[in-house]
Design a protein around this motif. Structure first.
Motif, short mmCIF file in Angstrom:
data_model
loop_
_atom_site.label_atom_id
_atom_site.label_comp_id
_atom_site.label_asym_id
_atom_site.label_seq_id
_atom_site.Cartn_x
_atom_site.Cartn_y
_atom_site.Cartn_z
N LEU A 7 0.82 -1.21 0.00
CA LEU A 7 0.00 0.00 0.00
C LEU A 7 0.85 1.26 0.00
N LYS A 8 2.03 1.21 0.62
CA LYS A 8 2.90 2.39 0.66
C LYS A 8 3.44 2.76 -0.73
N ASP A 9 3.45 1.80 -1.66
CA ASP A 9 3.96 2.04 -3.00
C ASP A 9 2.87 2.47 -3.98
N ILE A 10 1.62 2.56 -3.52
CA ILE A 10 0.50 2.88 -4.39
C ILE A 10 0.15 4.35 -4.27
N GLU A 11 -0.15 4.98 -5.41
CA GLU A 11 -0.64 6.36 -5.40
C GLU A 11 -2.03 6.38 -6.02
N PHE A 12 -2.99 6.92 -5.27
CA PHE A 12 -4.35 7.08 -5.76
C PHE A 12 -4.46 8.48 -6.37
N ILE A 13 -4.91 8.55 -7.63
CA ILE A 13 -5.08 9.83 -8.31
C ILE A 13 -6.50 9.88 -8.87
N ARG A 14 -7.21 10.95 -8.55
CA ARG A 14 -8.52 11.19 -9.17
C ARG A 14 -8.45 12.54 -9.85
N SER A 15 -8.62 12.54 -11.16
CA SER A 15 -8.54 13.76 -11.95
C SER A 15 -9.92 14.11 -12.48
N TYR A 16 -10.20 15.40 -12.56
CA TYR A 16 -11.45 15.92 -13.10
C TYR A 16 -11.13 16.72 -14.36
N TYR A 17 -11.86 16.42 -15.44
CA TYR A 17 -11.62 17.04 -16.74
C TYR A 17 -12.88 17.73 -17.23
N TYR A 18 -12.67 18.77 -18.01
CA TYR A 18 -13.75 19.42 -18.75
C TYR A 18 -13.17 19.83 -20.10
N ASN A 19 -13.82 19.43 -21.18
CA ASN A 19 -13.32 19.69 -22.53
C ASN A 19 -11.88 19.20 -22.72
N ARG A 20 -11.61 18.00 -22.23
CA ARG A 20 -10.29 17.35 -22.33
C ARG A 20 -9.18 18.09 -21.61
N LEU A 21 -9.52 18.99 -20.70
CA LEU A 21 -8.53 19.74 -19.93
C LEU A 21 -8.70 19.40 -18.46
N GLU A 22 -7.63 18.89 -17.86
CA GLU A 22 -7.67 18.57 -16.43
C GLU A 22 -7.72 19.87 -15.65
N ALA A 56 -12.69 11.13 2.91
CA ALA A 56 -13.21 10.15 1.96
C ALA A 56 -12.22 9.88 0.84
N MET A 57 -11.59 10.92 0.32
CA MET A 57 -10.62 10.74 -0.76
C MET A 57 -9.37 10.00 -0.27
N ARG A 58 -8.93 10.32 0.92
CA ARG A 58 -7.75 9.64 1.47
C ARG A 58 -8.03 8.17 1.72
N ALA A 59 -9.28 7.84 2.06
CA ALA A 59 -9.65 6.45 2.32
C ALA A 59 -9.71 5.64 1.02
N GLN A 60 -9.84 6.28 -0.12
CA GLN A 60 -9.93 5.57 -1.39
C GLN A 60 -8.68 4.75 -1.68
N LYS A 61 -7.55 5.20 -1.22
CA LYS A 61 -6.31 4.45 -1.44
C LYS A 61 -6.41 3.08 -0.79
N GLU A 62 -6.95 3.06 0.42
CA GLU A 62 -7.09 1.78 1.13
C GLU A 62 -8.22 0.95 0.56
N THR A 63 -9.39 1.55 0.35
CA THR A 63 -10.56 0.77 -0.04
C THR A 63 -10.56 0.39 -1.52
N TYR A 64 -10.16 1.27 -2.38
CA TYR A 64 -10.21 1.00 -3.82
C TYR A 64 -8.90 0.43 -4.34
N CYS A 65 -7.82 1.12 -4.08
CA CYS A 65 -6.53 0.74 -4.67
C CYS A 65 -6.00 -0.57 -4.13
N LYS A 66 -6.01 -0.74 -2.81
CA LYS A 66 -5.45 -1.94 -2.23
C LYS A 66 -6.18 -3.18 -2.73
#
Length: 102
Positions: A7-22, A56-66
């Motif tokens: 888990l320490k080696d995993i990075e959770f990234i959530r990006s939001y885009y509009y018109n193909r621009l992050e 909630a976002m910080r918990a995503q690394k544990e719940t989703y990524c792991k």
């Protein structure tokens, strides 16, 4: 982003885009939202000031990524195939060289 099941080696990234621009991104390595446009900066500021959204976002690394990294690692990344290369000569269309390798 991961290359191991640790888990320490995993990075959770959530990006939001509009018109193909992050415009805003949450990264677990940063631990907060970062805005890339004027609109994104405003959203990041709003979400970073909301402890429940950050938690909630910080918990995503544990719940989703792991959970998913363990599935992918055991079913895909542990498998390997001996690499192979196949070359054949080809005359390029309208080229000056008589042949090239493809």
């Amino acid at each position: 982003v991961f290359n191991s099941t640790e888990l320490k080696d995993i990075e959770f990234i959530r990006s939001y885009y509009y018109n193909r621009l992050e415009f805003v991104r949450f990264s677990s390595s940063v631990g907060k939202f970062v805005g890339y446009t004027e609109f994104g900066v405003k959203n990041a500021e709003y979400w970073n000031n909301n402890p429940s959204v950050l938690a909630a976002m910080r918990a995503q690394k544990e719940t989703y990524c792991k959970h998913n990294s363990e599935i992918y690692y055991t079913n895909v990344l542990t498998k390997s195939v001996k690499p192979s290369v196949r070359l054949h000569p080809m005359t390029p269309p309208g080229g000056h060289h008589p042949a090239m390798s493809v």
